[in-house]
Design a protein around this motif. Structure first.
Motif, PDB file in Angstrom:
ATOM      1  N   ALA A  42       0.809  -1.221   0.000  1.00 61.74           N
ATOM      2  CA  ALA A  42       0.000   0.000   0.000  1.00 61.74           C
ATOM      3  C   ALA A  42       0.841   1.270   0.000  1.00 61.74           C
ATOM      4  O   ALA A  42       1.587   1.549  -0.939  1.00 61.74           O
ATOM      5  CB  ALA A  42      -0.942  -0.034   1.201  1.00 61.74           C
ATOM      6  N   ASP A  43       0.744   2.031   1.101  1.00 64.64           N
ATOM      7  CA  ASP A  43       1.252   3.407   1.183  1.00 64.64           C
ATOM      8  C   ASP A  43       2.700   3.571   0.735  1.00 64.64           C
ATOM      9  O   ASP A  43       3.029   4.520   0.018  1.00 64.64           O
ATOM     10  CB  ASP A  43       1.114   3.923   2.624  1.00 64.64           C
ATOM     11  N   LYS A  44       3.574   2.669   1.136  1.00 65.21           N
ATOM     12  CA  LYS A  44       5.004   2.819   0.843  1.00 65.21           C
ATOM     13  C   LYS A  44       5.282   2.859  -0.657  1.00 65.21           C
ATOM     14  O   LYS A  44       6.224   3.511  -1.117  1.00 65.21           O
ATOM     15  CB  LYS A  44       5.776   1.657   1.485  1.00 65.21           C
ATOM     16  N   HIS A  46       2.758   3.578  -3.037  1.00 61.48           N
ATOM     17  CA  HIS A  46       1.747   4.368  -3.743  1.00 61.48           C
ATOM     18  C   HIS A  46       2.417   5.495  -4.539  1.00 61.48           C
ATOM     19  O   HIS A  46       3.225   6.259  -4.016  1.00 61.48           O
ATOM     20  CB  HIS A  46       0.759   4.965  -2.731  1.00 61.48           C
ATOM     21  N   LYS A 105      -4.095  -2.320  -1.890  1.00 58.04           N
ATOM     22  CA  LYS A 105      -4.850  -2.135  -0.641  1.00 58.04           C
ATOM     23  C   LYS A 105      -6.351  -2.222  -0.889  1.00 58.04           C
ATOM     24  O   LYS A 105      -7.087  -2.826  -0.093  1.00 58.04           O
ATOM     25  CB  LYS A 105      -4.505  -0.788  -0.007  1.00 58.04           C
TER      26      LYS A 105
END
Length: 236
Positions: A42-44, A46, A105
């Motif tokens: 996910a975030d890392k 994106h 995600k």
């Protein structure tokens, strides 16, 4: 009475047709693997480039797989709860032992696996993509790995005892794509990952491999999805 019989016959036909076509749709998907482990990212990552050249969007329905062609559409079902989602393969991974698939995600939310982080899943292929492997040409900006550059193991290269070799996994006109591939190699556990600048591209290679270990290294690379390989003897 005759009218009632016709109505019943029509109703039976409709039920039969629904069951028949539902069966066709059900079997349109090919079970690829079942009982394997999926994780998510996910975030890392994106906003970063994927191995296919697309920008990773954790809110989209995509997945990373080591070998399936880019663009392949998969139906992933969480065996613990029956939840399923359709995703497109646009990246390479996961590079953690025992894991088969990394989903975005958004897909993980659909599968209800955010809390657990991983899940046992069934993977069905809805349609094979035509995309290449990590480091191939296309939207990723690769320039050196044309189709004529072997995607096998460069088996025609004669290995000289005592010599060192570089195994090129990709060549890119854009440095950022080279960096992306190098990071994937490092995350997969490979060492001596280096950039080699030419006039037209930046090569990404695993370097300084002894002749007697070249074939083994190639097998390890292929096992983790890095199938586009060009072997070069290092200049002394």
């Amino acid at each position: 009475m005759h009218k009632a019989n016709i109505t019943k016959a029509i109703a039976r036909f409709i039920v039969f047709a629904v069951i028949f076509f539902a069966g066709i749709l059900l079997h349109a998907a090919t079970v690829y693997k079942s009982g394997v482990t999926a994780s998510y990212y996910a975030d890392k990552f994106h906003g970063r480039k994927t191995s296919s050249g697309e920008v990773f969007n954790m809110y989209g329905y995509t997945a990373a797989h080591k070998t399936l062609p880019f663009g392949t559409m998969l139906r992933v079902t969480n065996l613990a709860n029956g939840n399923y989602v359709t995703v497109k393969v646009n990246d390479r991974g996961p590079f953690v032992k025992g894991r088969e698939l990394d989903v975005s995600k958004a897909a993980a939310v659909k599968l209800d696996m955010i809390k657990t982080g991983t899940a046992k899943v069934r993977i069905e292929i809805l349609g094979k993509g035509e995309g290449g492997n990590a480091g191939t040409s296309g939207s990723s900006g690769s320039t050196a790995n044309k189709p004529k550059a072997t995607s096998t193991a460069n088996s025609q290269v004669k290995l000289e005892k005592g010599a060192l070799y570089d195994i090129q996994l990709g060549a890119f006109s854009k440095k950022e794509n080279a960096v992306n591939l190098a990071q994937k190699l490092l995350r997969a556990g490979f060492k001596n990952v280096s950039y080699q600048k030419t006039q037209t591209a930046t090569r990404v290679s695993v370097t300084k491999v002894p002749a007697e270990k070249v074939r083994q290294m190639q097998e390890e690379l292929r096992a983790k999805g890095f199938t586009q390989q060009v072997v070069r003897k290092r200049k002394s």
